[in-house]
Write an enzyme that holds these catalytic residues in place. Sequence first.
Site, PDB file in Angstrom:
ATOM      1  N   SER A 145       0.867  -1.177   0.000  1.00  0.00           N
ATOM      2  CA  SER A 145       0.000   0.000   0.000  1.00  0.00           C
ATOM      3  C   SER A 145       0.900   1.223   0.000  1.00  0.00           C
ATOM      4  O   SER A 145       2.067   1.143   0.390  1.00  0.00           O
ATOM      5  CB  SER A 145      -0.855  -0.010   1.276  1.00  0.00           C
ATOM      6  OG  SER A 145      -1.477   1.234   1.483  1.00  0.00           O
ATOM      7  N   TYR A 147      -2.007  -0.743  10.574  1.00  0.00           N
ATOM      8  CA  TYR A 147      -2.041  -1.080   9.156  1.00  0.00           C
ATOM      9  C   TYR A 147      -0.741  -0.644   8.475  1.00  0.00           C
ATOM     10  O   TYR A 147      -0.100  -1.424   7.769  1.00  0.00           O
ATOM     11  CB  TYR A 147      -3.247  -0.414   8.496  1.00  0.00           C
ATOM     12  CG  TYR A 147      -3.362  -0.682   7.014  1.00  0.00           C
ATOM     13  CD1 TYR A 147      -3.832  -1.903   6.552  1.00  0.00           C
ATOM     14  CD2 TYR A 147      -3.005   0.285   6.075  1.00  0.00           C
ATOM     15  CE1 TYR A 147      -3.941  -2.156   5.198  1.00  0.00           C
ATOM     16  CE2 TYR A 147      -3.119   0.040   4.717  1.00  0.00           C
ATOM     17  CZ  TYR A 147      -3.584  -1.180   4.286  1.00  0.00           C
ATOM     18  OH  TYR A 147      -3.686  -1.428   2.938  1.00  0.00           O
TER      19      TYR A 147
END
Length: 192
Positions: free
Chosen positions: A49, A62
Amino acid sequence: MVVTGPLEFIPPDQLDMQFAINVRGPVTLIQRLLPALRTAQGRIVNVSSVNGRLAMPFSLPYAASKFALEAVSDGLRVELRRWGIRTVLVEPGAIATPLWDTSRERAVRTFSDLPAEASQLYGGTFAALARVRTPRRAIPPERVARIIVKALTARHPRARYVVGWDARFGILSKALLPTWLLDLLMARWRRT
Protein backbone atom coordinates in the site's frame (compact mmCIF):
# COMPACT_ATOMS: atom_id res chain seq x y z
CA MET A 1 -8.87 -5.22 7.20
CA VAL A 2 -7.58 -2.04 8.76
CA VAL A 3 -7.24 -1.44 12.48
CA THR A 4 -7.79 2.26 13.21
CA GLY A 5 -7.61 4.50 16.24
CA PRO A 6 -4.95 6.06 18.44
CA LEU A 7 -2.10 3.61 18.93
CA GLU A 8 -2.11 4.03 22.71
CA PHE A 9 -5.57 2.42 22.85
CA ILE A 10 -5.24 -0.30 20.19
CA PRO A 11 -5.91 -3.66 21.88
CA PRO A 12 -2.97 -6.08 21.50
CA ASP A 13 -5.16 -8.74 19.89
CA GLN A 14 -6.15 -6.31 17.10
CA LEU A 15 -2.52 -5.38 16.51
CA ASP A 16 -1.66 -9.10 16.34
CA MET A 17 -4.51 -9.71 13.89
CA GLN A 18 -3.34 -6.87 11.62
CA PHE A 19 0.17 -8.34 11.46
CA ALA A 20 -1.12 -11.90 11.05
CA ILE A 21 -3.11 -10.89 7.98
CA ASN A 22 -0.63 -8.51 6.33
CA VAL A 23 2.74 -10.04 7.28
CA ARG A 24 2.59 -13.53 8.72
CA GLY A 25 0.10 -14.75 6.08
CA PRO A 26 2.15 -13.69 3.05
CA VAL A 27 5.43 -14.82 4.66
CA THR A 28 4.02 -18.26 5.49
CA LEU A 29 2.70 -18.66 1.94
CA ILE A 30 6.06 -17.64 0.47
CA GLN A 31 7.92 -20.06 2.74
CA ARG A 32 5.70 -22.95 1.71
CA LEU A 33 5.90 -22.14 -2.01
CA LEU A 34 9.64 -21.41 -2.22
CA PRO A 35 10.69 -24.94 -3.29
CA ALA A 36 8.27 -24.79 -6.24
CA LEU A 37 9.17 -21.18 -7.01
CA ARG A 38 12.86 -22.09 -7.04
CA THR A 39 12.26 -24.97 -9.46
CA ALA A 40 10.12 -22.85 -11.79
CA GLN A 41 12.09 -19.63 -11.34
CA GLY A 42 8.76 -18.16 -10.34
CA ARG A 43 7.82 -14.73 -9.15
CA ILE A 44 6.50 -13.27 -5.90
CA VAL A 45 4.11 -10.32 -6.06
CA ASN A 46 3.20 -8.78 -2.72
CA VAL A 47 0.38 -6.26 -2.48
CA SER A 48 1.43 -3.52 -0.11
CA SER A 49 0.00 0.00 0.00
CA VAL A 50 1.08 3.60 -0.21
CA ASN A 51 0.81 3.25 3.58
CA GLY A 52 3.79 0.89 3.38
CA ARG A 53 5.88 3.98 2.74
CA LEU A 54 3.77 6.76 4.27
CA ALA A 55 2.26 6.20 7.71
CA MET A 56 -1.01 8.02 8.24
CA PRO A 57 -2.08 8.93 11.79
CA PHE A 58 -4.72 6.70 13.39
CA SER A 59 -4.09 3.76 11.07
CA LEU A 60 -0.63 2.93 12.40
CA PRO A 61 -1.14 -0.84 12.84
CA TYR A 62 -2.04 -1.08 9.16
CA ALA A 63 0.87 1.12 8.08
CA ALA A 64 3.33 -0.77 10.30
CA SER A 65 2.21 -4.09 8.84
CA LYS A 66 2.59 -2.77 5.29
CA PHE A 67 6.03 -1.28 6.14
CA ALA A 68 6.97 -4.78 7.36
CA LEU A 69 5.73 -6.37 4.13
CA GLU A 70 7.81 -3.84 2.18
CA ALA A 71 10.90 -4.84 4.20
CA VAL A 72 10.23 -8.54 3.60
CA SER A 73 9.84 -7.90 -0.13
CA ASP A 74 12.96 -5.73 -0.38
CA GLY A 75 15.03 -8.36 1.42
CA LEU A 76 13.61 -11.29 -0.58
CA ARG A 77 14.29 -9.49 -3.85
CA VAL A 78 18.01 -9.78 -3.07
CA GLU A 79 17.90 -13.05 -1.10
CA LEU A 80 16.19 -15.01 -3.89
CA ARG A 81 17.91 -13.39 -6.84
CA ARG A 82 20.44 -16.21 -7.30
CA TRP A 83 17.57 -18.57 -8.22
CA GLY A 84 15.98 -16.13 -10.66
CA ILE A 85 13.00 -15.53 -8.37
CA ARG A 86 11.85 -11.93 -8.73
CA THR A 87 10.03 -10.22 -5.87
CA VAL A 88 7.73 -7.36 -6.79
CA LEU A 89 5.66 -4.92 -4.74
CA VAL A 90 2.34 -3.44 -5.85
CA GLU A 91 1.60 -0.26 -3.88
CA PRO A 92 -1.94 1.00 -4.47
CA GLY A 93 -3.59 4.02 -2.96
CA ALA A 94 -7.29 4.03 -2.09
CA ILE A 95 -9.21 1.21 -3.76
CA ALA A 96 -13.01 1.15 -4.06
CA THR A 97 -13.73 -1.96 -1.99
CA PRO A 98 -15.86 -2.80 1.07
CA LEU A 99 -12.68 -2.33 3.16
CA TRP A 100 -13.74 1.22 3.95
CA ASP A 101 -17.11 0.17 5.37
CA THR A 102 -15.81 -2.81 7.34
CA SER A 103 -12.95 -0.74 8.78
CA ARG A 104 -15.34 2.01 9.82
CA GLU A 105 -17.67 -0.54 11.46
CA ARG A 106 -14.72 -2.15 13.27
CA ALA A 107 -13.55 1.27 14.45
CA VAL A 108 -16.98 2.18 15.82
CA ARG A 109 -17.12 -1.13 17.76
CA THR A 110 -13.60 -0.62 19.08
CA PHE A 111 -14.29 2.96 20.13
CA SER A 112 -17.35 1.93 22.10
CA ASP A 113 -15.19 -0.45 24.17
CA LEU A 114 -12.49 2.10 25.01
CA PRO A 115 -12.13 3.75 28.42
CA ALA A 116 -13.59 7.23 29.03
CA GLU A 117 -10.06 8.65 28.97
CA ALA A 118 -9.78 7.73 25.28
CA SER A 119 -12.90 9.72 24.44
CA GLN A 120 -11.61 12.70 26.41
CA LEU A 121 -8.28 12.62 24.60
CA TYR A 122 -9.41 11.65 21.10
CA GLY A 123 -13.18 12.19 20.94
CA GLY A 124 -13.07 14.37 17.82
CA THR A 125 -10.80 11.91 16.08
CA PHE A 126 -13.16 9.03 16.88
CA ALA A 127 -16.04 10.98 15.39
CA ALA A 128 -14.03 11.74 12.23
CA LEU A 129 -12.95 8.10 11.81
CA ALA A 130 -16.56 6.96 12.24
CA ARG A 131 -17.51 9.12 9.22
CA VAL A 132 -14.83 7.76 6.87
CA ARG A 133 -16.25 6.66 3.52
CA THR A 134 -14.73 5.32 0.33
CA PRO A 135 -12.80 8.23 -1.20
CA ARG A 136 -14.47 9.67 -4.32
CA ARG A 137 -11.36 9.07 -6.39
CA ALA A 138 -10.66 5.55 -5.15
CA ILE A 139 -9.55 3.33 -8.01
CA PRO A 140 -11.49 0.24 -9.05
CA PRO A 141 -10.03 -3.08 -7.85
CA GLU A 142 -9.81 -4.24 -11.47
CA ARG A 143 -7.15 -1.60 -12.11
CA VAL A 144 -5.01 -3.04 -9.32
CA ALA A 145 -5.66 -6.56 -10.65
CA ARG A 146 -4.36 -5.52 -14.09
CA ILE A 147 -1.16 -4.21 -12.49
CA ILE A 148 -0.73 -7.47 -10.55
CA VAL A 149 -1.08 -9.42 -13.80
CA LYS A 150 1.51 -7.13 -15.38
CA ALA A 151 3.86 -7.66 -12.41
CA LEU A 152 3.43 -11.43 -12.81
CA THR A 153 3.90 -11.55 -16.58
CA ALA A 154 6.31 -8.74 -17.54
CA ARG A 155 9.58 -10.09 -18.87
CA HIS A 156 11.51 -7.57 -16.75
CA PRO A 157 9.18 -6.45 -13.96
CA ARG A 158 9.88 -3.37 -11.93
CA ALA A 159 10.61 -3.77 -8.23
CA ARG A 160 7.58 -1.57 -7.43
CA TYR A 161 4.34 -0.63 -9.15
CA VAL A 162 2.66 2.41 -7.60
CA VAL A 163 -1.05 2.45 -8.49
CA GLY A 164 -3.32 5.49 -8.25
CA TRP A 165 -2.81 9.23 -8.19
CA ASP A 166 -3.04 9.40 -4.40
CA ALA A 167 -0.31 6.77 -3.99
CA ARG A 168 1.99 8.60 -6.40
CA PHE A 169 1.23 11.93 -4.72
CA GLY A 170 1.85 10.54 -1.21
CA ILE A 171 5.15 8.90 -2.11
CA LEU A 172 6.32 11.99 -4.00
CA SER A 173 5.32 14.24 -1.10
CA LYS A 174 7.30 12.13 1.34
CA ALA A 175 10.34 12.29 -0.93
CA LEU A 176 10.21 16.03 -1.60
CA LEU A 177 8.74 17.73 1.47
CA PRO A 178 10.58 18.35 4.72
CA THR A 179 9.27 16.10 7.48
CA TRP A 180 7.84 18.96 9.54
CA LEU A 181 5.74 20.14 6.58
CA LEU A 182 4.52 16.66 5.70
CA ASP A 183 3.55 16.11 9.35
CA LEU A 184 1.65 19.40 9.40
CA LEU A 185 -0.23 18.58 6.20
CA MET A 186 -1.20 15.09 7.44
CA ALA A 187 -2.34 16.50 10.80
CA ARG A 188 -4.54 19.05 9.05
CA TRP A 189 -5.87 16.45 6.62
CA ARG A 190 -6.79 14.16 9.53
CA ARG A 191 -7.77 17.15 11.71
CA THR A 192 -5.59 16.05 14.64
